[in-house]
Scaffold this motif. Sequence first.
Motif, mmCIF file in Angstrom:
data_model
loop_
_atom_site.group_PDB
_atom_site.id
_atom_site.type_symbol
_atom_site.label_atom_id
_atom_site.label_comp_id
_atom_site.label_asym_id
_atom_site.label_seq_id
_atom_site.Cartn_x
_atom_site.Cartn_y
_atom_site.Cartn_z
ATOM 1 N N ILE A 149 -17.248 -10.917 49.204
ATOM 2 C CA ILE A 149 -16.557 -11.592 48.091
ATOM 3 C C ILE A 149 -17.532 -12.394 47.235
ATOM 4 N N ARG A 300 -14.901 -13.259 44.493
ATOM 5 C CA ARG A 300 -14.005 -12.244 43.944
ATOM 6 C C ARG A 300 -13.576 -11.296 45.067
ATOM 7 N N GLY A 301 -12.252 -11.111 45.195
ATOM 8 C CA GLY A 301 -11.754 -10.166 46.187
ATOM 9 C C GLY A 301 -11.577 -8.783 45.567
ATOM 10 N N GLY A 303 -9.060 -6.602 46.775
ATOM 11 C CA GLY A 303 -7.787 -6.099 47.282
ATOM 12 C C GLY A 303 -7.663 -6.345 48.771
ATOM 13 N N ASN A 305 -9.825 -7.434 50.834
ATOM 14 C CA ASN A 305 -10.538 -8.600 51.379
ATOM 15 C C ASN A 305 -10.195 -9.902 50.657
ATOM 16 N N ASP A 306 -9.122 -9.901 49.863
ATOM 17 C CA ASP A 306 -8.733 -11.130 49.152
ATOM 18 C C ASP A 306 -8.531 -12.295 50.121
ATOM 19 N N ILE A 309 -11.014 -15.330 50.915
ATOM 20 C CA ILE A 309 -11.210 -16.542 50.100
ATOM 21 C C ILE A 309 -10.507 -17.740 50.767
#
Lengths: 326, 217
Positions: A149, A300-301, A303, A305-306, A309
């Motif tokens: 990310i 920034r994810g 999808g 791996n969002d 965060i």
Amino acid sequence: MKAFTYQRADTPARAAAAAVKPGAKIIAGGTNLLDLMKLQVETPSQLIDINRLPLDKIEETPEGGLRVGALVRNSDLAADPRVRQHYGVLSRALLAGASAQLRNKATTSGNLLQRTRCYYFYDVTKPCNKRNPGSGCAALAGFNRIHAILGTSDHCIATHPSDMAVAMRALDAKVETVNGEGEARVIPIAEFHRLPGKTPEIETSLKSGEIITAVTLPPPPPGVQVYRKVRDRASYAFALVSVAAIVDSARGRIRSARLAFGGLAHKPWRAPQAEEKLADAAANTTSFNAAASAVLDGARGFGGNDFKIPLTRRTLHSVLAETTRT
Amino acid sequence: MDENEPTTIEITRRTVIETGTTALLLTGLPRGALAAGSSDDNEPPPPPATATLQINGRSHVLTLDPRTTLLDALREHLALTGSKKGCDHGQCGACTVLIEGRRINSCLTLAVMHDGQSITTIEGLAEGDNLHPLQAAFVEHDGFQCGYCTSGQICSAAGMLAESRSGMPSYVTEDLTRPQPELTDAEIRERMSGNICRCAAYPNIVAAIKQAAWMPT
């Protein structure tokens, strides 16, 4: 496995000289290289075995640190009484990685040089800019739960899988190398691993034919050392997020903090802005929040791996609370 | 003998424990093909390499395709089939053997890399008819169902107990500075995490190891 010739090196410089040859590859523990060779992700035509080189000692440096030979096995480094006493974050990180069998074989230098566990890097039927430059990145729109990310590029969102290297990043370790001419060089760990940019196939600042001889640890920094690893299984799994923290605090006030992260980027990720937020700050939710926001600045994810965060934020909170408890 | 009569091979639990011989029948695959792993192209084989391996106290001189893993050398060249091939990628631990007393995955190392070294496999643990304390404990505690992972579990446990006795910490050791961490159930589970049991005989495996930990070896 593709055919290769096998030879044993008798000095580090001769190993480095032999490794310049196209298709030549150094083998130490071999636990990652042979795995990749079986899948033909790696296809060396020549293997240079360095296991018999005398690079397996852990020595004290005149400065009060430790010099760890390139061939010191992960289990031996983790169990060394000096490492357990003064570099607990490193011992913990090593013990958090892989299985006991693998740690008995895996070396200090090989751990630094291990390749990503991105599914698409491993699958030779899929595009991967790291394995096959210019072919594209299947992870960008694919299954990317384990991916980076921070510091990503349009060409690669892979992570560096090491735990050991994350602890070494927090400790400001230095990587010692030698080339085929016998010339030695010292590379700060911050400059050793690279971000993917447009050339994700180039993972380190090692030059062709340059091999690692040792990793030096500076004298132990003041403070509490913690390595926290969050993963899908309780043991024997790669990090989704990991934090190496060295926090010097007293009576609710932080003097200094060092924070390095695994599972988030193409290299062990150090967060100097976050460390600044914590220096000479009260140990409370406000400062922890500020530090987490600084770490995640620009995150920034993709999808899958969002979740990393908020997971990073929470893990950091927990680690900071633990290290400033007294 | 009636041609329709099925051939039966009697494998007792003791055979499984002593030699890991659930795959008693060696396959008739060509050695080179199997030893080298999957290779779908017709390139010529590389020049062979020679290695002398001290296996279970006996010296073996092997001339091998350098691609041969230690596991394939044991199974396909020396018919020591106790060490099992599960995943062949270092993930399951079924191939665990001891090199100079230390446990490793024999599938992730080349036989030629171990020239001159001493290797102990499941076949080398018992002393004559006397089972190794770990073997006896696995029988007593029913530490397996299908048995495929068992030889790896036992070799791994032998290495693990030696590590534990030498003071090696683990990820769950609370105090790293303590020279001799206590071998609790949590410690055993963490230290054995490199050995997967598809039948999930884990509670009995932990019990067996715990019992053997108190016995002299």
